[in-house]
Scaffold this motif. Sequence first.
Motif, PDB file in Angstrom:
ATOM      1  N   SER A  49       8.086  -3.526   7.087  1.00  0.00           N
ATOM      2  CA  SER A  49       7.718  -2.681   5.955  1.00  0.00           C
ATOM      3  C   SER A  49       7.253  -1.331   6.459  1.00  0.00           C
ATOM      4  CB  SER A  49       6.614  -3.356   5.138  1.00  0.00           C
ATOM      5  OG  SER A  49       6.305  -2.605   3.975  1.00  0.00           O
ATOM      6  N   CYS A  50       7.228  -0.354   5.561  1.00  0.00           N
ATOM      7  CA  CYS A  50       6.865   1.010   5.925  1.00  0.00           C
ATOM      8  C   CYS A  50       6.280   1.703   4.699  1.00  0.00           C
ATOM      9  CB  CYS A  50       8.122   1.734   6.407  1.00  0.00           C
ATOM     10  SG  CYS A  50       7.904   3.477   6.772  1.00  0.00           S
ATOM     11  N   ILE A  51       5.333   2.630   4.959  1.00  0.00           N
ATOM     12  CA  ILE A  51       4.777   3.438   3.878  1.00  0.00           C
ATOM     13  C   ILE A  51       4.671   4.876   4.356  1.00  0.00           C
ATOM     14  CG2 ILE A  51       2.381   2.898   4.525  1.00  0.00           C
ATOM     15  CD1 ILE A  51       1.757   2.947   1.458  1.00  0.00           C
ATOM     16  N   SER A  52       5.111   5.815   3.528  1.00  0.00           N
ATOM     17  CA  SER A  52       5.079   7.221   3.922  1.00  0.00           C
ATOM     18  C   SER A  52       3.690   7.804   3.712  1.00  0.00           C
ATOM     19  CB  SER A  52       6.114   8.012   3.125  1.00  0.00           C
ATOM     20  OG  SER A  52       5.737   8.077   1.773  1.00  0.00           O
ATOM     21  N   PHE A  53       3.336   8.784   4.556  1.00  0.00           N
ATOM     22  CA  PHE A  53       2.022   9.408   4.447  1.00  0.00           C
ATOM     23  C   PHE A  53       1.917  10.251   3.183  1.00  0.00           C
ATOM     24  CE2 PHE A  53       0.456   7.804   8.160  1.00  0.00           C
ATOM     25  CZ  PHE A  53       1.067   8.240   9.328  1.00  0.00           C
ATOM     26  N   GLY A  54       2.961  10.973   2.873  1.00  0.00           N
ATOM     27  CA  GLY A  54       2.869  11.920   1.781  1.00  0.00           C
ATOM     28  C   GLY A  54       2.983  11.286   0.411  1.00  0.00           C
ATOM     29  N   SER A  55       4.150  10.732   0.116  1.00  0.00           N
ATOM     30  CA  SER A  55       4.426  10.227  -1.233  1.00  0.00           C
ATOM     31  C   SER A  55       3.909   8.815  -1.461  1.00  0.00           C
ATOM     32  CB  SER A  55       5.931  10.251  -1.492  1.00  0.00           C
ATOM     33  OG  SER A  55       6.587   9.349  -0.624  1.00  0.00           O
ATOM     34  N   GLY A  56       3.665   8.087  -0.378  1.00  0.00           N
ATOM     35  CA  GLY A  56       3.284   6.686  -0.533  1.00  0.00           C
ATOM     36  C   GLY A  56       4.461   5.779  -0.824  1.00  0.00           C
ATOM     37  N   THR A  57       5.670   6.295  -0.666  1.00  0.00           N
ATOM     38  CA  THR A  57       6.872   5.481  -0.873  1.00  0.00           C
ATOM     39  C   THR A  57       6.865   4.312   0.106  1.00  0.00           C
ATOM     40  OG1 THR A  57       8.102   7.435  -1.581  1.00  0.00           O
ATOM     41  CG2 THR A  57       9.379   5.499  -0.939  1.00  0.00           C
ATOM     42  N   THR A  58       7.258   3.146  -0.388  1.00  0.00           N
ATOM     43  CA  THR A  58       7.251   1.947   0.443  1.00  0.00           C
ATOM     44  C   THR A  58       8.659   1.401   0.643  1.00  0.00           C
ATOM     45  OG1 THR A  58       6.853   0.558  -1.496  1.00  0.00           O
ATOM     46  CG2 THR A  58       4.922   1.305  -0.261  1.00  0.00           C
ATOM     47  N   ARG A  67       7.286 -10.881  -1.318  1.00  0.00           N
ATOM     48  CA  ARG A  67       6.228 -11.685  -0.687  1.00  0.00           C
ATOM     49  C   ARG A  67       5.191 -10.825   0.013  1.00  0.00           C
ATOM     50  NH1 ARG A  67       7.389 -15.017   3.409  1.00  0.00           N
ATOM     51  NH2 ARG A  67       9.144 -13.784   4.180  1.00  0.00           N
ATOM     52  N   PHE A  68       5.615  -9.722   0.598  1.00  0.00           N
ATOM     53  CA  PHE A  68       4.719  -8.843   1.351  1.00  0.00           C
ATOM     54  C   PHE A  68       4.490  -7.553   0.558  1.00  0.00           C
ATOM     55  CE2 PHE A  68       5.776 -10.333   5.970  1.00  0.00           C
ATOM     56  CZ  PHE A  68       5.557 -11.651   5.580  1.00  0.00           C
ATOM     57  N   THR A  69       3.288  -7.003   0.701  1.00  0.00           N
ATOM     58  CA  THR A  69       2.959  -5.733   0.066  1.00  0.00           C
ATOM     59  C   THR A  69       2.227  -4.847   1.064  1.00  0.00           C
ATOM     60  OG1 THR A  69       2.714  -6.812  -2.092  1.00  0.00           O
ATOM     61  CG2 THR A  69       1.792  -4.601  -1.854  1.00  0.00           C
ATOM     62  N   ILE A  70       2.744  -3.635   1.258  1.00  0.00           N
ATOM     63  CA  ILE A  70       2.102  -2.679   2.150  1.00  0.00           C
ATOM     64  C   ILE A  70       1.294  -1.695   1.317  1.00  0.00           C
ATOM     65  CG2 ILE A  70       4.044  -1.048   2.202  1.00  0.00           C
ATOM     66  CD1 ILE A  70       3.450  -0.651   5.208  1.00  0.00           C
ATOM     67  N   SER A  71       0.144  -1.288   1.846  1.00  0.00           N
ATOM     68  CA  SER A  71      -0.694  -0.339   1.125  1.00  0.00           C
ATOM     69  C   SER A  71      -1.503   0.464   2.129  1.00  0.00           C
ATOM     70  CB  SER A  71      -1.630  -1.071   0.160  1.00  0.00           C
ATOM     71  OG  SER A  71      -2.510  -1.924   0.865  1.00  0.00           O
ATOM     72  N   ARG A  72      -2.050   1.560   1.664  1.00  0.00           N
ATOM     73  CA  ARG A  72      -2.879   2.375   2.540  1.00  0.00           C
ATOM     74  C   ARG A  72      -4.243   2.589   1.886  1.00  0.00           C
ATOM     75  NH1 ARG A  72       0.291   8.197   1.794  1.00  0.00           N
ATOM     76  NH2 ARG A  72      -0.145   8.414  -0.427  1.00  0.00           N
ATOM     77  N   ASP A  73      -5.262   2.648   2.724  1.00  0.00           N
ATOM     78  CA  ASP A  73      -6.616   2.913   2.278  1.00  0.00           C
ATOM     79  C   ASP A  73      -7.044   4.202   2.970  1.00  0.00           C
ATOM     80  OD1 ASP A  73      -9.394   3.059   1.931  1.00  0.00           O
ATOM     81  OD2 ASP A  73      -9.588   0.880   1.848  1.00  0.00           O
ATOM     82  N   ASN A  74      -6.939   5.319   2.262  1.00  0.00           N
ATOM     83  CA  ASN A  74      -7.219   6.611   2.872  1.00  0.00           C
ATOM     84  C   ASN A  74      -8.681   6.747   3.276  1.00  0.00           C
ATOM     85  OD1 ASN A  74      -4.554   7.413   2.601  1.00  0.00           O
ATOM     86  ND2 ASN A  74      -4.906   8.329   0.589  1.00  0.00           N
ATOM     87  N   ALA A  75      -9.574   6.126   2.524  1.00  0.00           N
ATOM     88  CA  ALA A  75     -10.999   6.228   2.840  1.00  0.00           C
ATOM     89  C   ALA A  75     -11.323   5.545   4.167  1.00  0.00           C
ATOM     90  CB  ALA A  75     -11.827   5.620   1.720  1.00  0.00           C
ATOM     91  N   LYS A  76     -10.649   4.429   4.424  1.00  0.00           N
ATOM     92  CA  LYS A  76     -10.900   3.676   5.661  1.00  0.00           C
ATOM     93  C   LYS A  76      -9.890   4.008   6.749  1.00  0.00           C
ATOM     94  CE  LYS A  76     -13.012  -0.292   3.349  1.00  0.00           C
ATOM     95  NZ  LYS A  76     -12.949  -1.760   3.126  1.00  0.00           N
ATOM     96  N   ASN A  77      -8.901   4.845   6.415  1.00  0.00           N
ATOM     97  CA  ASN A  77      -7.846   5.209   7.368  1.00  0.00           C
ATOM     98  C   ASN A  77      -7.152   3.973   7.922  1.00  0.00           C
ATOM     99  OD1 ASN A  77      -6.624   7.605   8.078  1.00  0.00           O
ATOM    100  ND2 ASN A  77      -7.584   7.674  10.092  1.00  0.00           N
ATOM    101  N   THR A  78      -6.760   3.108   7.024  1.00  0.00           N
ATOM    102  CA  THR A  78      -6.035   1.899   7.420  1.00  0.00           C
ATOM    103  C   THR A  78      -4.768   1.746   6.584  1.00  0.00           C
ATOM    104  OG1 THR A  78      -7.248   0.499   5.857  1.00  0.00           O
ATOM    105  CG2 THR A  78      -8.146   0.687   8.090  1.00  0.00           C
ATOM    106  N   VAL A  79      -3.823   1.022   7.138  1.00  0.00           N
ATOM    107  CA  VAL A  79      -2.646   0.577   6.408  1.00  0.00           C
ATOM    108  C   VAL A  79      -2.645  -0.944   6.466  1.00  0.00           C
ATOM    109  CG1 VAL A  79      -0.129   0.501   6.376  1.00  0.00           C
ATOM    110  CG2 VAL A  79      -1.315   2.663   6.804  1.00  0.00           C
TER     111      VAL A  79
END
Length: 120
Positions: A49-58, A67-79
């Motif tokens: 899986s992959c997530i873009s920094f700008g648009s958040g496209t997955t 089955r899998f979901t990718i997400s980013r937490d900008n406050a914690k700087n985690t994916v």
Amino acid sequence: QVQLVESGGGLVQPGGSLRLSCAISGFTMDYHAIGWFRQAPGKEREGVSCISFGSGTTYYADSVKGRFTISRDNAKNTVNLQMNSLKEEDTAIYYCVTLEGWPEGPFGSWGQGTQVTVSS
């Protein structure tokens, strides 16, 4: 220098769930996205899986869609990678990586990996 540290792997029964996290430190703007890859013994590395920094496209591999979901937490700087309905064939070492193109790269920094084992 970007550093990536994965966590959250472990042993789970088929049908179970795990949540992987990729902690990111350093400068990331040289690359467009963060991806998760996996490699099982005797098999080639596979993009999960992959997530873009700008648009958040997955993006997802067909084998994990739904089955899998990718997400980013900008406050914690985690994916994060939420993995549900796990199967034995999901067993592998999972790595996060900075990259420009999905799934072929080019790649930047890789984490050290976290082991996921799905077994009864």
